[in-house]
Design a protein around this motif. Structure first.
Motif, short mmCIF file in Angstrom:
data_model
loop_
_atom_site.label_atom_id
_atom_site.label_comp_id
_atom_site.label_asym_id
_atom_site.label_seq_id
_atom_site.Cartn_x
_atom_site.Cartn_y
_atom_site.Cartn_z
N ASP A 40 0.84 -1.19 0.00
CA ASP A 40 0.00 0.00 0.00
C ASP A 40 0.89 1.25 0.00
O ASP A 40 1.97 1.24 -0.57
N SER A 41 0.44 2.32 0.67
CA SER A 41 1.20 3.57 0.66
C SER A 41 2.57 3.43 1.32
O SER A 41 3.50 4.16 0.98
N GLN A 44 4.53 2.12 -1.47
CA GLN A 44 4.52 3.07 -2.59
C GLN A 44 5.42 4.27 -2.34
O GLN A 44 6.01 4.84 -3.25
N TYR A 46 4.44 7.01 -0.05
CA TYR A 46 3.56 8.16 0.09
C TYR A 46 4.26 9.32 0.79
O TYR A 46 4.90 9.16 1.83
N GLY A 47 4.16 10.51 0.19
CA GLY A 47 4.64 11.73 0.80
C GLY A 47 6.14 11.93 0.78
O GLY A 47 6.64 12.86 1.41
N GLY A 53 11.73 6.56 -0.82
CA GLY A 53 10.70 5.56 -0.60
C GLY A 53 11.26 4.20 -0.21
O GLY A 53 12.47 3.93 -0.32
N SER A 77 -1.17 3.47 -2.97
CA SER A 77 -1.63 4.18 -1.78
C SER A 77 -3.11 3.90 -1.53
O SER A 77 -3.94 3.99 -2.44
N GLY A 78 -3.43 3.57 -0.29
CA GLY A 78 -4.82 3.31 0.09
C GLY A 78 -5.27 1.89 -0.14
O GLY A 78 -6.41 1.54 0.19
N ASN A 106 -4.40 -0.92 5.84
CA ASN A 106 -5.65 -0.22 5.52
C ASN A 106 -6.87 -1.05 5.85
O ASN A 106 -7.94 -0.49 6.15
N GLN A 192 6.03 11.18 9.26
CA GLN A 192 5.52 12.38 8.63
C GLN A 192 4.45 13.01 9.54
O GLN A 192 3.99 12.37 10.49
N ASP A 194 1.39 13.26 9.40
CA ASP A 194 0.13 12.53 9.58
C ASP A 194 0.23 11.45 10.66
O ASP A 194 -0.77 10.87 11.08
N HIS A 197 2.66 7.59 8.21
CA HIS A 197 3.68 7.22 7.25
C HIS A 197 5.07 7.66 7.71
O HIS A 197 5.23 8.80 8.18
#
Length: 222
Positions: A40-41, A44, A46-47, A53, A77-78, A106, A192, A194, A197
């Motif tokens: 998933d992210s 991947q 993400y951000g 990565g 992502s997701g 997720n 990050q 959030d 991640h």
């Protein structure tokens, strides 16, 4: 032997030598192990800038240790385990020798029934088995948000599936971020904004911890 015979022998020897060289070249080319990272992210990236990565950092870590490896970023992502199952057949292209399966985060965030997540992961592992692709299954650890029964079923599906398919298990994607008692500090420094991640530094620690398991996966490819 006459001139004609000598010429024929030379041509035949040249043809055999050429064929041998082609076989050796093919063997050398075949030494590169292609690993798809289905996730998933977190997979991947993400951000993050591309080079920070999970997949680029893991590929660099493996190459620094002498592995002739190419990694494919098959993270979306997701994505849930259902999304991974829907993508696994076209992820497992003929050049893929091994696969990291890192899905389930997720599913937990959305409260998906662990029995459903387990069935999806089972389908992914079955697809890899059918194609003779080596797998490293990466677990996730649920919190107790949905109760003890949910957590027990969710956490258990990874080791149970790994045993059922005879594949290696890496216990938890975030294992490399264990920093003793400084949990809050690590969250600020390695994640990050959030809080879900990892940042580039966090990914580097994850890769450092997981790397030996991925290297073993690469080395298991015949």
């Amino acid at each position: 032997m006459g001139c004609l015979g000598s010429a024929f022998s030379a041509l035949r020897y040249g043809a055999v030598l050429c064929a041998c060289n082609m076989m050796l070249a093919g063997a050398a080319a075949a030494e590169t192990v292609t690993v798809a990272a289905l996730g998933d992210s977190l997979t991947q990236g993400y951000g993050l800038p591309p080079e920070d990565g999970f997949v680029p950092q893991m590929e660099a870590w493996l190459r620094d240790r002498g592995a002739d490896v190419e990694m494919i970023n098959a993270g979306v992502s997701g994505d849930t385990t259902a999304g991974g199952l829907s993508r696994v057949e076209w992820t497992l292209t003929p050049e893929v020798d091994a696969m990291i399966v890192a899905l389930g985060g997720n599913d937990f965030l959305r409260g998906v029934d662990p029995a459903v997540s387990r069935a999806n992961l089972d389908g992914i592992l079955k697809a890899a088995e059918d194609k003779g692709v080596k797998v490293l299954l990466v677990g996730m650890i649920a919190s107790s948000n949905y109760g003890a029964e949910f957590k027990q079923a969710f956490d258990a599906m990874y080791p149970e599936l790994a045993e059922a398919y005879g594949v290696p298990l890496y216990d938890a994607f975030f294992e490399g971020l264990e920093v003793g008692e400084d949990t809050a500090g690590a969250a600020r420094r390695l994640m990050q904004p959030d809080g879900i991640h990892p940042n580039g530094e966090g990914v580097a620690l994850i890769v450092e911890a997981m790397g030996p398991s991925v290297l073993a996966l690469v080395e298991s490819v015949e």
